[in-house]
Design an enzyme around this catalytic site. Structure first.
Site, mmCIF file in Angstrom:
data_model
loop_
_atom_site.group_PDB
_atom_site.id
_atom_site.type_symbol
_atom_site.label_atom_id
_atom_site.label_comp_id
_atom_site.label_asym_id
_atom_site.label_seq_id
_atom_site.Cartn_x
_atom_site.Cartn_y
_atom_site.Cartn_z
ATOM 1 N N HIS A 301 0.867 -1.188 0.000
ATOM 2 C CA HIS A 301 0.000 0.000 0.000
ATOM 3 C C HIS A 301 0.905 1.240 0.000
ATOM 4 C CE1 HIS A 301 -3.389 2.514 0.662
ATOM 5 N NE2 HIS A 301 -3.711 2.224 1.908
ATOM 6 N N HIS A 340 -2.477 -2.551 -9.510
ATOM 7 C CA HIS A 340 -3.460 -1.944 -8.623
ATOM 8 C C HIS A 340 -4.683 -2.833 -8.588
ATOM 9 C CE1 HIS A 340 -6.100 1.080 -6.862
ATOM 10 N NE2 HIS A 340 -4.991 1.638 -6.448
ATOM 11 N N ASP A 396 2.636 5.391 -6.973
ATOM 12 C CA ASP A 396 3.893 5.323 -6.220
ATOM 13 C C ASP A 396 5.121 5.191 -7.105
ATOM 14 O OD1 ASP A 396 2.656 5.332 -3.607
ATOM 15 O OD2 ASP A 396 1.863 3.377 -4.182
HETATM 16 C C1 LIG Z 1 -1.284 -3.383 -5.619
HETATM 17 C C2 LIG Z 1 -1.327 -4.903 -5.498
HETATM 18 C C3 LIG Z 1 -1.145 -5.274 -4.015
HETATM 19 C C4 LIG Z 1 -2.678 -5.403 -6.010
HETATM 20 O O1 LIG Z 1 -2.767 -6.745 -5.696
HETATM 21 P P1 LIG Z 1 -3.961 -7.690 -6.205
HETATM 22 O O2 LIG Z 1 -5.097 -6.880 -6.691
HETATM 23 O O3 LIG Z 1 -4.240 -8.656 -5.102
HETATM 24 O O4 LIG Z 1 -3.370 -8.415 -7.459
HETATM 25 P P2 LIG Z 1 -2.771 -9.878 -7.504
HETATM 26 O O5 LIG Z 1 -1.723 -10.024 -6.447
HETATM 27 O O6 LIG Z 1 -3.899 -10.844 -7.503
HETATM 28 O O7 LIG Z 1 -2.072 -9.850 -8.928
HETATM 29 C C5 LIG Z 1 -2.529 -10.517 -10.082
HETATM 30 C C6 LIG Z 1 -1.329 -11.100 -10.779
HETATM 31 O O8 LIG Z 1 -0.393 -10.059 -11.117
HETATM 32 C C7 LIG Z 1 0.836 -10.267 -10.443
HETATM 33 N N1 LIG Z 1 1.262 -8.963 -9.917
HETATM 34 C C8 LIG Z 1 0.471 -7.981 -9.398
HETATM 35 N N2 LIG Z 1 1.215 -6.904 -9.093
HETATM 36 C C9 LIG Z 1 2.488 -7.223 -9.416
HETATM 37 C C10 LIG Z 1 3.695 -6.513 -9.314
HETATM 38 N N3 LIG Z 1 3.730 -5.271 -8.833
HETATM 39 N N4 LIG Z 1 4.822 -7.131 -9.713
HETATM 40 C C11 LIG Z 1 4.777 -8.383 -10.202
HETATM 41 N N5 LIG Z 1 3.652 -9.119 -10.343
HETATM 42 C C12 LIG Z 1 2.518 -8.535 -9.949
HETATM 43 C C13 LIG Z 1 0.540 -11.222 -9.311
HETATM 44 O O9 LIG Z 1 1.705 -11.961 -8.953
HETATM 45 C C14 LIG Z 1 -0.538 -12.075 -9.935
HETATM 46 O O10 LIG Z 1 0.091 -12.968 -10.838
HETATM 47 P P3 LIG Z 1 -0.504 -14.464 -11.057
HETATM 48 O O11 LIG Z 1 -1.825 -14.277 -11.695
HETATM 49 O O12 LIG Z 1 0.516 -15.150 -11.908
HETATM 50 O O13 LIG Z 1 -0.597 -15.062 -9.668
HETATM 51 C C15 LIG Z 1 -0.209 -5.549 -6.332
HETATM 52 O O14 LIG Z 1 -0.362 -5.166 -7.687
HETATM 53 C C16 LIG Z 1 1.176 -5.158 -5.842
HETATM 54 O O15 LIG Z 1 1.698 -5.799 -4.916
HETATM 55 N N6 LIG Z 1 1.825 -4.102 -6.431
HETATM 56 C C17 LIG Z 1 3.105 -3.650 -5.962
HETATM 57 C C18 LIG Z 1 2.957 -2.801 -4.728
HETATM 58 C C19 LIG Z 1 2.399 -1.433 -5.054
HETATM 59 O O16 LIG Z 1 2.874 -0.732 -5.943
HETATM 60 N N7 LIG Z 1 1.411 -1.030 -4.272
HETATM 61 C C20 LIG Z 1 0.810 0.298 -4.366
HETATM 62 C C21 LIG Z 1 -0.570 0.243 -4.872
HETATM 63 S S1 LIG Z 1 -1.159 1.909 -5.105
#
Ligand SMILES: CC(C)(COP(=O)(O)OP(=O)(O)OC[C@H]1O[C@@H](n2cnc3c(N)ncnc32)[C@H](O)[C@@H]1OP(=O)(O)O)[C@@H](O)C(=O)NCCC(=O)NCCS
Length: 500
Positions: A301, A340, A396
């Site tokens: 987050h 996201h 971010d």
């Molecule tokens: C924001 C976040 C937590 C959303 O998570 P979510 O909605 O639960 O999405 P998921 O974790 O289900 O992701 C779906 C797929 O994309 C991948 N993925 C998502 N974000 C990713 C990232 N930043 N880097 C690499 N892979 C990513 C996941 O591993 C998953 O892959 P799979 O289908 O092979 O298992 C996630 O994208 C993330 O961790 N991003 C990085 C942290 C970040 O920038 N956060 C700020 C948000 S404003």
């Protein structure tokens, strides 16, 4: 006049669901493209079926809706912020974020989020005077902040400081002043509620600046008179001994104000949900905001802006980007600042931030990590792994680069996210409290229990070496306490080794 959404004559949309276990059908109303989860409770079994249901499934009490991580669960009806994740749209009270970023200020947008309309000049004057008036903190806060270890993460300080603030507003604490002090339909309740809001928004810049200065070993600075919100924050961070004529650079103050505006609210994100979850117990708003801070601290987050910089430093140069991308695809690393839960095409804030970055870099010079960041972004946007998962730069990805050239320490970046987000948390908390005592339902989710059924206690002697399970099940990871390492001084270690 056309039909309104709540028109009783409007043909009712509904969902018809048949429970194939019993053949029972229920008709569930659809309102604003959502169905009430409680309607599924009508689908129940008279008793558990032999060999199919466990007593722990509680089939008699109705069907539960399982949604790990709230992936498709709406927990509030809100009139504050709208996001269309497919189209990359973000609007506060109907106003597009692009227009607000271009024309508004952080405090004006704060007013809009909290009270629903853009303020008149008199309303704005009153609101900003109240907020700025409440930037002063009790002198005890200086001792509290100073008592942290010199290298404490500033989010740890901020989270604790918000909770501590509550101790200085006993009249705003429902535990002491009465459970309905915020939810009662009275003017007194509204006044009390707004006063805590002014206090929290005002004091957040002061506490954040104190967290920064404590680690620099510098005296705390009292809030200045006659400056704007972001400007006052910069003043309290940076004022040395130039005298009272010191003013932060206007381009930097303006850039930070717009960054604050962009971070002010983002509907039902993890930290806002934490604030409302905690707030739903009717605890004081200082504790609720502290919970929001804790949720925002995480790298998924608000901690992502810090994680982006650590990632870019680790990558080191544009040449190493392809290897890093491969690590991400092998799930050995996360591409911080990408992806996201709601935006699947573009995060509109990231475009605005790129423009702010240009303005700031024109003043400060580019950050040496920018080339690596751009190479990483371009490589990811071309790669089928990220394209197929619809992963794009989020707010971010670039904000950290701006904070870095402005000289903020890397671990301070989440604080720069938390300070403005206090406004969004409080706008949602206010909306919740205004719904009234009966409407504030405690947020108490259910679980699907998958653990052991009822079993009888086995005495320690009878458990033997294998434990109570008696070898029925192979040992699972995490099924007993880990053997942790106890670092010890060389002297103690040598003394033990020599068996003295
Ligand atoms: C924001 C976040 C937590 C959303 O998570 P979510 O909605 O639960 O999405 P998921 O974790 O289900 O992701 C779906 C797929 O994309 C991948 N993925 C998502 N974000 C990713 C990232 N930043 N880097 C690499 N892979 C990513 C996941 O591993 C998953 O892959 P799979 O289908 O092979 O298992 C996630 O994208 C993330 O961790 N991003 C990085 C942290 C970040 O920038 N956060 C700020 C948000 S404003």
């Amino acid at each position: 006049m056309g039909l309104t959404l709540d028109d009783p004559h409007k043909p009712r949309d509904s969902l018809t669901v048949t429970d194939n276990r019993t053949g029972k059908t229920v008709d569930i109303p659809i309102s604003r493209n959502s169905v009430p989860a409680t309607a599924f409770k009508k689908l129940s079994l008279a008793k558990a079926r032999e060999g199919q249901d466990r007593p722990e499934d509680e089939v008699e009490s109705g069907l539960r809706v399982f949604d790990a991580g709230y992936q498709n669960t709406a927990v509030v009806q809100s009139a504050i912020t709208f996001i269309d994740g497919e189209a990359g749209v973000l609007r506060h009270r109907g106003y597009p974020i692009e227009q607000l970023a271009d024309k508004s200020t952080f405090l004006e947008t704060a007013y809009l989020l909290l009270y629903g309309e853009l303020p008149t000049s008199a309303q704005y004057k009153l609101f900003s005077r109240e907020v700025m008036h409440h930037t002063f903190v009790h002198r005890d806060m200086a001792d509290i902040v100073a008592s942290f270890r010199f290298d404490s993460h500033p989010m740890a300080i901020l989270t604790a400081s918000f909770a501590a603030l509550g101790a200085y507003s006993p009249e705003g604490n429902p535990a002491l002043a009465g459970q309905k002090i915020y939810t009662a339909p009275t003017d007194a309740a509204l006044r009390l509620l707004d006063k805590q809001i002014f206090r929290l928004i005002g004091k957040s810049i002061t506490l954040a600046a104190m967290a920064y200065r404590m680690r620099q070993g510098r005296q705390f600075v009292a809030p200045p008179a006659g400056m704007g919100y972001a400007e006052s924050f910069l003043y309290m961070m940076d004022h040395l001994n130039e005298g009272s004529e010191y003013r932060p650079h206007p381009t930097i103050a303006k850039a930070l104000d717009t960054l604050f505006l962009l971070h002010a609210d983002h509907e039902m994100n993890a930290s806002c949900a934490a604030v409302l979850q905690v707030g739903s117990t009717l605890v004081d708003p200082y504790s609720a905001v502290s919970a929001g801070c804790a949720a925002l601290y995480g790298p998924s987050h608000g901690g992502a802006n810090e994680a982006v910089i650590r990632m870019l430093v680790d990558i080191g140069s544009p040449d190493n980007v392809p290897a890093f991308i491969e690590r991400v695809k092998r799930k050995e690393a996360v591409l911080s600042g990408f992806g996201h839960r709601v935006y699947v095409a573009t995060d509109p804030r990231s475009k605005i931030i790129q423009k702010i970055a240009e303005d700031v870099f024109a003043l400060t010079g580019k950050d040496p990590l920018l080339d690596t960041a751009l190479a990483l972004r371009d490589a990811a946007l071309k790669d089928s792994y990220f394209i197929s998962r619809r992963l794009y730069p989020n707010v971010d990805f670039f904000s950290g680069l701006i904070y870095r050239v402005l000289g903020f320490p890397t671990d301070f970046f989440p604080v720069l996210f938390a300070v403005p987000r206090v406004v969004g948390w409080l706008a949602h908390w206010r909306q919740m409290m205004l719904a009234g005592t009966a409407a504030v339902k405690i947020w108490r989710p259910r679980q699907v229990y998958v653990g052991e059924g009822e079993r009888n206690y086995v005495g320690m002697k009878e458990r033997g070496e294998e434990g109570a399970q008696q070898g029925k099940k192979k040992k699972e990871r995490g099924s007993e306490p880990s053997k942790v390492h106890h670092p010890t001084s060389t002297r103690v270690f040598l003394a033990r080794e020599s068996k003295l």
